[in-house]
Design an enzyme around this catalytic site. Sequence first.
Site, mmCIF file in Angstrom:
data_model
loop_
_atom_site.group_PDB
_atom_site.id
_atom_site.type_symbol
_atom_site.label_atom_id
_atom_site.label_comp_id
_atom_site.label_asym_id
_atom_site.label_seq_id
_atom_site.Cartn_x
_atom_site.Cartn_y
_atom_site.Cartn_z
ATOM 1 N N LYS A 1 46.675 48.884 59.529
ATOM 2 C CA LYS A 1 47.830 48.346 59.018
ATOM 3 C C LYS A 1 48.166 48.726 57.473
ATOM 4 O O LYS A 1 49.346 48.787 57.042
ATOM 5 C CB LYS A 1 47.869 46.700 58.581
ATOM 6 C CG LYS A 1 47.549 45.923 60.377
ATOM 7 C CD LYS A 1 47.348 44.425 59.714
ATOM 8 C CE LYS A 1 46.809 43.587 60.928
ATOM 9 N NZ LYS A 1 46.474 42.377 60.549
ATOM 10 N N GLY A 2 47.006 49.299 56.931
ATOM 11 C CA GLY A 2 47.267 49.868 55.398
ATOM 12 C C GLY A 2 48.358 50.831 55.096
ATOM 13 O O GLY A 2 48.493 50.596 54.122
ATOM 14 N N GLU B 1 47.648 57.919 56.301
ATOM 15 C CA GLU B 1 46.698 57.254 55.724
ATOM 16 C C GLU B 1 46.911 56.594 54.727
ATOM 17 O O GLU B 1 47.344 57.195 53.833
ATOM 18 C CB GLU B 1 45.173 57.631 56.214
ATOM 19 C CG GLU B 1 44.485 57.410 57.350
ATOM 20 C CD GLU B 1 43.878 56.181 57.362
ATOM 21 O OE1 GLU B 1 44.482 55.240 56.763
ATOM 22 O OE2 GLU B 1 42.763 55.970 57.892
ATOM 23 N N ASP C 1 37.879 57.213 52.821
ATOM 24 C CA ASP C 1 36.798 56.812 52.060
ATOM 25 C C ASP C 1 35.836 57.543 52.655
ATOM 26 O O ASP C 1 35.306 58.647 52.310
ATOM 27 C CB ASP C 1 36.703 55.489 52.605
ATOM 28 C CG ASP C 1 35.571 54.648 51.651
ATOM 29 O OD1 ASP C 1 35.699 54.714 50.604
ATOM 30 O OD2 ASP C 1 34.914 54.113 52.454
ATOM 31 N N LYS D 1 39.071 58.996 48.105
ATOM 32 C CA LYS D 1 38.059 58.517 47.253
ATOM 33 C C LYS D 1 36.769 59.724 47.797
ATOM 34 O O LYS D 1 35.757 59.452 48.331
ATOM 35 C CB LYS D 1 37.198 57.197 47.795
ATOM 36 C CG LYS D 1 37.947 56.068 47.034
ATOM 37 C CD LYS D 1 36.899 54.754 47.360
ATOM 38 C CE LYS D 1 37.720 53.645 47.683
ATOM 39 N NZ LYS D 1 36.933 52.479 47.916
ATOM 40 N N PHE E 1 36.834 49.448 44.892
ATOM 41 C CA PHE E 1 37.442 49.044 45.974
ATOM 42 C C PHE E 1 38.901 48.702 45.497
ATOM 43 O O PHE E 1 39.150 47.645 44.495
ATOM 44 C CB PHE E 1 36.783 47.810 46.445
ATOM 45 C CG PHE E 1 37.329 47.378 47.860
ATOM 46 C CD1 PHE E 1 36.924 48.062 49.096
ATOM 47 C CD2 PHE E 1 38.251 46.388 47.900
ATOM 48 C CE1 PHE E 1 37.499 47.648 49.942
ATOM 49 C CE2 PHE E 1 38.857 46.113 49.193
ATOM 50 C CZ PHE E 1 38.705 46.735 50.597
ATOM 51 N N ASP F 1 44.390 46.165 51.784
ATOM 52 C CA ASP F 1 43.859 44.784 51.786
ATOM 53 C C ASP F 1 42.366 44.555 51.526
ATOM 54 O O ASP F 1 41.730 45.530 51.693
ATOM 55 C CB ASP F 1 43.694 44.057 53.167
ATOM 56 C CG ASP F 1 43.122 44.540 54.234
ATOM 57 O OD1 ASP F 1 42.757 45.670 54.315
ATOM 58 O OD2 ASP F 1 42.360 43.718 54.869
HETATM 59 P P1 IMP Z 1 36.963 55.717 56.286
HETATM 60 O O1 IMP Z 1 36.949 56.032 57.795
HETATM 61 O O2 IMP Z 1 35.622 55.420 55.811
HETATM 62 O O3 IMP Z 1 37.564 56.877 55.837
HETATM 63 O O4 IMP Z 1 37.825 54.697 56.084
HETATM 64 C C1 IMP Z 1 39.297 54.568 55.713
HETATM 65 C C2 IMP Z 1 39.583 53.161 56.005
HETATM 66 O O5 IMP Z 1 38.962 52.160 55.263
HETATM 67 C C3 IMP Z 1 41.059 53.192 55.242
HETATM 68 O O6 IMP Z 1 41.884 53.230 56.188
HETATM 69 C C4 IMP Z 1 41.063 51.618 54.761
HETATM 70 O O7 IMP Z 1 41.489 50.818 55.797
HETATM 71 C C5 IMP Z 1 39.535 51.203 54.599
HETATM 72 N N1 IMP Z 1 39.175 51.337 53.051
HETATM 73 C C6 IMP Z 1 38.502 52.352 52.395
HETATM 74 N N2 IMP Z 1 38.325 52.105 50.955
HETATM 75 C C7 IMP Z 1 39.214 50.901 50.580
HETATM 76 C C8 IMP Z 1 39.425 50.223 49.712
HETATM 77 O O8 IMP Z 1 39.328 50.804 48.417
HETATM 78 N N3 IMP Z 1 40.200 49.273 49.738
HETATM 79 C C9 IMP Z 1 40.876 48.719 51.002
HETATM 80 N N4 IMP Z 1 40.525 49.536 52.064
HETATM 81 C C10 IMP Z 1 39.687 50.610 52.121
HETATM 82 MG MG MG Z 2 41.851 48.439 56.095
#
Ligand code: IMP
Ligand code: MG
Length: 188
Positions: free
Chosen positions: A47-48, A104, A108, A136, A160, A167
């Site tokens: 949803k982000g 996106e 992360d 990040k 975070f 969220d």
């Molecule tokens: P990744 O697969 O680890 O790159 O994660 C990406 C997803 O993790 C993003 O679409 C977010 O939903 C969530 N996420 C990562 N870091 C944060 C943060 O600092 N705040 C909120 N959601 C995050």
């Molecule tokens: Mg999320």
Amino acid sequence: MNQDILSILVNEEQIDAITTRIAAEIDRDYRASVEAGKKLLLLCILKGSVVFMGDLMKKITLPVEIDFMKVSSYGAGTASSGRVNILLDLHRRDLPDVDIIIIEDIIDSGRTLSYLIDYLKLKGANSVKTCTLLDKPERRDPALVGFHADYAGTTIPDEFVVGYGLDYNEQYRALPYVGILSPAVYTK
Ligand code: IMP
Ligand code: MG
């Protein structure tokens, strides 16, 4: 300011400049393929990314279609589960005629986006590129070091963050800025 926000990391004015810049980059990069008859699809990862995509799509002047996928890589809270599950899939038969830009909120570990790129290419999309508001890089999975989005808003430190769609346990998505969540909220 919301009392749970330690500080604002990306304010409304900065977000507006980011969406203006990225929309112009997308207009520049996809004009030829749209003129050649390909469809440009903005694929929002729920949803982000909803707020970011809503603002971005208004500034793109090329004709765009939109669609949504929902995946989960995070469980509850702030720690990644490391897995990518598809909860809502993309169903269309014309993917060979479609250029996809995955939208996106944040990269992360990089696992969600790198998985989705491979998945959508396998499904037969004409091309797959990625766009993220936040990055990040310090948090990248060791296997994905050097992985970056094709279009990126801004790099942020390993904090975070919430707001502008992001969220913590479904809260704070409606804040108009991106802010660092006070650790007191998730350590209590
Ligand atoms: P990744 O697969 O680890 O790159 O994660 C990406 C997803 O993790 C993003 O679409 C977010 O939903 C969530 N996420 C990562 N870091 C944060 C943060 O600092 N705040 C909120 N959601 C995050
Ligand atoms: Mg999320």
